[in-house]
Scaffold this motif. Structure first.
Motif, short mmCIF file in Angstrom:
data_model
loop_
_atom_site.label_atom_id
_atom_site.label_comp_id
_atom_site.label_asym_id
_atom_site.label_seq_id
_atom_site.Cartn_x
_atom_site.Cartn_y
_atom_site.Cartn_z
N GLY A 93 1.11 44.41 22.40
CA GLY A 93 2.04 44.37 23.51
C GLY A 93 2.41 42.97 23.90
N HIS A 94 3.00 42.87 25.08
CA HIS A 94 3.46 41.59 25.60
C HIS A 94 3.49 41.66 27.11
N LEU A 95 3.59 40.47 27.72
CA LEU A 95 3.73 40.34 29.16
C LEU A 95 5.14 39.83 29.47
N VAL A 129 4.09 47.34 23.55
CA VAL A 129 4.05 47.88 24.91
C VAL A 129 4.18 46.75 25.93
N ALA A 130 4.96 46.97 26.98
CA ALA A 130 5.03 46.04 28.11
C ALA A 130 3.77 46.28 28.94
N MET A 131 2.70 45.58 28.59
CA MET A 131 1.38 45.87 29.14
C MET A 131 1.28 45.65 30.65
N ASP A 132 1.99 44.67 31.18
CA ASP A 132 1.88 44.35 32.60
C ASP A 132 2.65 45.31 33.50
N THR A 133 3.33 46.29 32.94
CA THR A 133 4.03 47.28 33.77
C THR A 133 3.18 48.52 34.01
N LEU A 134 2.07 48.63 33.30
CA LEU A 134 1.25 49.85 33.38
C LEU A 134 0.54 50.00 34.72
N GLY A 135 0.14 48.88 35.31
CA GLY A 135 -0.63 48.95 36.55
C GLY A 135 -2.12 49.01 36.31
N ALA A 136 -2.57 48.55 35.15
CA ALA A 136 -4.01 48.55 34.83
C ALA A 136 -4.75 47.55 35.70
N GLY A 137 -6.03 47.80 35.89
CA GLY A 137 -6.86 46.91 36.69
C GLY A 137 -7.04 45.54 36.06
N GLU A 138 -7.13 45.50 34.73
CA GLU A 138 -7.34 44.23 34.03
C GLU A 138 -6.63 44.28 32.68
N LEU A 139 -6.03 43.17 32.32
CA LEU A 139 -5.42 43.01 31.00
C LEU A 139 -6.10 41.85 30.31
N TYR A 152 -16.19 40.05 12.44
CA TYR A 152 -15.87 39.56 13.78
C TYR A 152 -14.62 38.68 13.75
N ALA A 153 -14.53 37.83 12.73
CA ALA A 153 -13.36 36.95 12.59
C ALA A 153 -12.09 37.78 12.43
N GLN A 154 -12.15 38.86 11.67
CA GLN A 154 -10.98 39.74 11.51
C GLN A 154 -10.61 40.40 12.84
N LEU A 155 -11.61 40.86 13.58
CA LEU A 155 -11.36 41.56 14.84
C LEU A 155 -10.82 40.66 15.94
N THR A 156 -10.97 39.35 15.79
CA THR A 156 -10.55 38.42 16.83
C THR A 156 -9.46 37.46 16.35
N ALA A 157 -8.91 37.69 15.18
CA ALA A 157 -7.94 36.75 14.59
C ALA A 157 -6.63 36.70 15.37
N THR A 158 -6.12 35.48 15.55
CA THR A 158 -4.79 35.29 16.11
C THR A 158 -3.77 35.79 15.10
N SER A 159 -2.70 36.39 15.59
CA SER A 159 -1.68 37.02 14.74
C SER A 159 -2.28 38.16 13.92
N GLY A 160 -3.29 38.79 14.46
CA GLY A 160 -3.95 39.92 13.81
C GLY A 160 -4.57 40.81 14.87
N LEU A 161 -5.73 41.37 14.56
CA LEU A 161 -6.37 42.32 15.48
C LEU A 161 -6.77 41.69 16.81
N GLY A 162 -7.01 40.38 16.82
CA GLY A 162 -7.37 39.71 18.07
C GLY A 162 -6.24 39.73 19.09
N ASP A 163 -5.01 40.01 18.64
CA ASP A 163 -3.86 40.05 19.54
C ASP A 163 -3.75 41.36 20.32
N PHE A 164 -4.56 42.35 19.98
CA PHE A 164 -4.54 43.59 20.77
C PHE A 164 -4.76 43.26 22.23
N TRP A 165 -4.02 43.94 23.09
CA TRP A 165 -4.28 43.90 24.53
C TRP A 165 -5.16 45.08 24.90
N TRP A 166 -6.10 44.86 25.79
CA TRP A 166 -6.90 45.92 26.39
C TRP A 166 -6.46 46.04 27.84
N ALA A 167 -5.96 47.21 28.23
CA ALA A 167 -5.62 47.52 29.62
C ALA A 167 -6.77 48.38 30.15
#
Length: 194
Positions: A89-91, A124-134, A173-188
């Motif tokens: 997603g994005h903000l 996804v426009a993550m900041d429009t959801l109203g989640a407690g933390e992004l 761990y490096a794969q799960l946290t990679a920039t321009s990869g899985l690390g870019d996932f947002w957690w709402a």
């Protein structure tokens, strides 16, 4: 409850700025597009509140009102606990000017085709959801202390399988946290306590 890459496949209206107004983008089964009527009603309201204004002809927007509604519906079904939505997603500050709509077929990115042969997705426009933390996945995993220690080099001699296992954990761990990869996932993340 964890919903992983769920919201990005909830259908959303795609709009394109024609130089004067935002118009709905229509797509036929062969993936040919055309601009239809102006965006109106709740979609226009959402767009005005949550997306950057159109500046250049061809700017695109993915209107997230259906995703926001799906999030609220899911949230309403939980009496108490934790809801975590994980998605690309994005903000507001970094909304992509030309959108993110794409397709996947057999695991390969391709033009989106609304004929049932393609998994159609848009960020996804993550900041429009109203989640407690992004939080980005890489930052969350770091906060949780999940980064595995590097295996001691002496372990390569003493216990080669354990050494290789340690290296594999570091690689995963490096794969799960990679920039321009899985690390870019947002957690709402939202805590529910009614």
């Amino acid at each position: 409850m964890i919903a992983h890459e769920w919201l990005d496949v909830v259908p959303c209206t795609i709009a394109e700025y024609d130089g004067a107004v935002w118009r709905t983008v229509e797509v036929d089964p062969s993936s040919e597009e055309r601009l239809a009527g102006p965006v109106v009603g709740t979609d226009l309201q959402w767009l005005q509140q949550n997306w950057r204004p159109g500046e250049t002809e061809g700017d695109r927007a993915e209107i997230g009102s259906t995703r926001d509604a799906a999030y609220r519906d899911l949230l309403s079904r939980i009496d108490s606990g934790l809801l975590a939505l994980v998605d690309y997603g994005h903000l507001r500050a970094d909304r992509p000017r030309w959108g993110t709509l794409t397709g996947y077929r057999d695991g390969v990115q391709c033009p989106p085709r609304p004929d049932g042969s393609t998994d159609i997705t848009a960020h996804v426009a993550m900041d429009t959801l109203g989640a407690g933390e992004l939080v980005r996945q890489r930052a969350l995993f770091d906060q949780l202390g999940l980064r595995p220690e590097a295996p001691a080099i002496a372990l390569a001699r003493e216990d080669p399988p354990a050494y290789l296992e340690g290296l594999a954990e570091r690689g995963s761990y490096a794969q799960l946290t990679a920039t321009s990869g899985l690390g870019d996932f947002w957690w709402a993340i939202t805590t529910i306590d009614h």
